[in-house]
Enzyme design. Structure first.
Site, short mmCIF file in Angstrom:
data_model
loop_
_atom_site.label_atom_id
_atom_site.label_comp_id
_atom_site.label_asym_id
_atom_site.label_seq_id
_atom_site.Cartn_x
_atom_site.Cartn_y
_atom_site.Cartn_z
N LYS A 1 33.49 29.32 45.89
CA LYS A 1 33.37 29.72 47.18
C LYS A 1 33.42 29.16 48.73
CE LYS A 1 32.95 34.41 46.86
NZ LYS A 1 32.50 35.69 47.62
N LYS B 1 41.09 33.37 37.98
CA LYS B 1 40.76 35.26 38.28
C LYS B 1 41.30 35.86 38.95
CE LYS B 1 36.88 36.00 40.90
NZ LYS B 1 36.11 35.71 40.60
N LYS C 1 40.57 38.92 45.62
CA LYS C 1 41.06 39.61 46.11
C LYS C 1 41.32 38.11 47.51
CE LYS C 1 37.77 43.26 46.54
NZ LYS C 1 36.53 43.64 47.25
P1 AMP Z 1 34.24 41.76 43.99
O1 AMP Z 1 35.26 42.01 44.63
O2 AMP Z 1 33.53 40.21 44.42
O3 AMP Z 1 32.81 42.83 45.48
O4 AMP Z 1 33.89 41.79 42.68
C1 AMP Z 1 33.75 43.95 42.98
C2 AMP Z 1 33.30 44.32 40.93
O5 AMP Z 1 34.39 43.49 41.01
C3 AMP Z 1 32.31 42.76 40.49
O6 AMP Z 1 31.99 43.62 39.33
C4 AMP Z 1 33.58 41.75 39.84
O7 AMP Z 1 32.76 41.54 38.33
C5 AMP Z 1 34.70 42.21 39.35
N1 AMP Z 1 35.83 41.92 38.99
C6 AMP Z 1 36.04 41.07 39.89
N2 AMP Z 1 36.87 40.73 40.03
C7 AMP Z 1 37.51 40.42 38.41
C8 AMP Z 1 38.25 40.34 38.11
N3 AMP Z 1 39.29 39.43 38.46
N4 AMP Z 1 38.12 41.19 36.52
C9 AMP Z 1 37.57 41.78 36.45
N5 AMP Z 1 36.16 42.65 37.24
C10 AMP Z 1 36.71 41.38 38.46
#
Ligand code: AMP
Ligand code: TRP
Length: 345
Positions: free
Chosen positions: A114, A207, A210
């Site tokens: 990041k 991956k 967002k």
């Molecule tokens: P975040 O959007 O970073 O707040 O992630 C929220 C949750 O979604 C966390 O548990 C991440 O590990 C999961 N997560 C985010 N992106 C992915 C992805 N591409 N595949 C699987 N899990 C994800």
């Protein structure tokens, strides 16, 4: 203070949630609410570790809350709230800033990704982010944390912090009447399912995220049926038909990803997907994938939109959740202060 099983997890309100969030984490949240006491947080303090437009942030906090509810999390059964309304997170986060070691944070791969090349310009908050995450979990002495694969390293850090706190303050913990000297539990990651790491639709080695500039790379929980169909149709693939065995997915990241997504959406294994669709061209398989995706995500998008029409009701849900969260965190924080040697009023 006995340690009881408790689930904690959270997502950042930085735009709409996507299929990775849903399949990687939220489907497990929905399962766990049937058997466990669960706390699900909208981690707005984590979001501001990179700059957020204030109006957008307010909107995202409500939108993520709406998505939680629309996806099937019951705000009466679980505690749903946003992090900044419960001061225990920031307070315990500071104490953990003093427990965690620089060397531990220096190893965090997410910070490196990041912060990018210009690390000097990253916020101190982005660097200390995993300490706040440990505080989120341990302010409730939570034992289980359902997340996607990318959070594994942060969870290991939370376990190290819990252990170091218990060691550093062992005598004081025992003096507080906790005979075994274990104040914080070791929170366990719950990383299960066929899609713990959903990849970008444009590049099977990246991956789904967002922050990807291309909206075609992800399916958002707010996308309508036509948008879902268009994104799946445009998803990158190779030229071979689908294999009939999972071994045939090796070295084919895009095919593997689409099969994994199908499996997770249909609640079956990848093997079963290939038994049903092996030998098909992608054009045909994608049509089936659109069908399962729209059947699953359509109602969630519609319900989210309905909830977003009444922001005051969402704010009431959050305020109620925050009050219940505070009630759980309060006795933990009082004990933490006594253990550390802080005088409280
Ligand atoms: P975040 O959007 O970073 O707040 O992630 C929220 C949750 O979604 C966390 O548990 C991440 O590990 C999961 N997560 C985010 N992106 C992915 C992805 N591409 N595949 C699987 N899990 C994800
Ligand atoms: N760091 C997590 C992510 O980006 C979000 C998060 C913050 C979290 N605090 C948490 C997840 C506590 C689980 C438990 O995905």
């Amino acid at each position: 203070m006995q340690i009881t099983p408790r689930v904690f997890s959270g997502m950042q309100p930085t735009g709409s949630l996507h299929l990775g969030n849903y399949l990687g984490a939220m489907v497990n949240w929905i399962e766990l609410q049937k058997t466990h006491a669960c706390i699900y947080c909208v981690v707005d303090l984590h979001a501001i570790t990179v700059w957020q437009d204030p109006d957008e942030l307010r909107r995202s906090i409500r939108q993520v809350t709406a998505a939680y509810i629309a996806a099937g999390l019951d705000p009466r059964k679980n505690v749903l709230f946003n992090q900044s309304q419960v001061s225990a997170h920031a307070e315990l986060g500071w104490i953990f800033n003093c427990v965690a070691r620089l060397g531990w944070l220096n190893r965090m791969t997410q910070f490196k990704e990041k912060a990018g090349k210009d690390r000097e310009q990253a916020s101190v908050g982005l660097y200390a982010y995993p300490n706040l995450m440990a505080a989120d979990i341990l302010a409730y002495r939570a034992t289980h944390v359902p997340v996607g694969e990318d959070q594994k390293q942060h969870l290991e850090l939370a376990r190290d912090i819990a252990q170091k706190f218990n060691n550093d303050f062992k005598g004081s913990i025992v003096a507080q009447g906790i005979a075994d000297g274990v104040f914080f539990p070791q929170p366990e990651p719950v990383i299960t399912g066929p899609a713990t790491r959903v990849m970008s639709l444009r590049d099977g080695t990246k991956k789904m995220s967002k922050s990807d500039p291309s909206d075609l790379s992800r399916i958002n929980l707010s996308d309508d049926a036509d948008t879902v169909a268009r994104k799946v149709q445009k998803a990158k693939t190779d030229t071979e038909p689908l294999p009939s065995e999972t071994a045939g997915l090796e070295g084919r990241p895009e095919a593997d990803n689409l099969v994994g997504i199908y499996a997770a959406l249909a609640h079956i294994g990848k093997q079963q997907v290939l038994r049903d669709h092996g030998g098909q061209q992608f054009s045909q398989f994608k049509r089936s994938l659109v069908e399962v995706a729209v059947a699953k995500l359509g109602p969630i998008a519609a319900e989210s939109e309905r909830l977003m029409a009444d922001p005051a009701e969402i704010d009431r849900v959050l305020a109620d959740g925050a009050e219940r969260a505070r009630a759980i965190a309060r006795p933990v924080m009082e004990k933490v202060k006594d253990i550390v040697g802080l005088i409280r009023s």
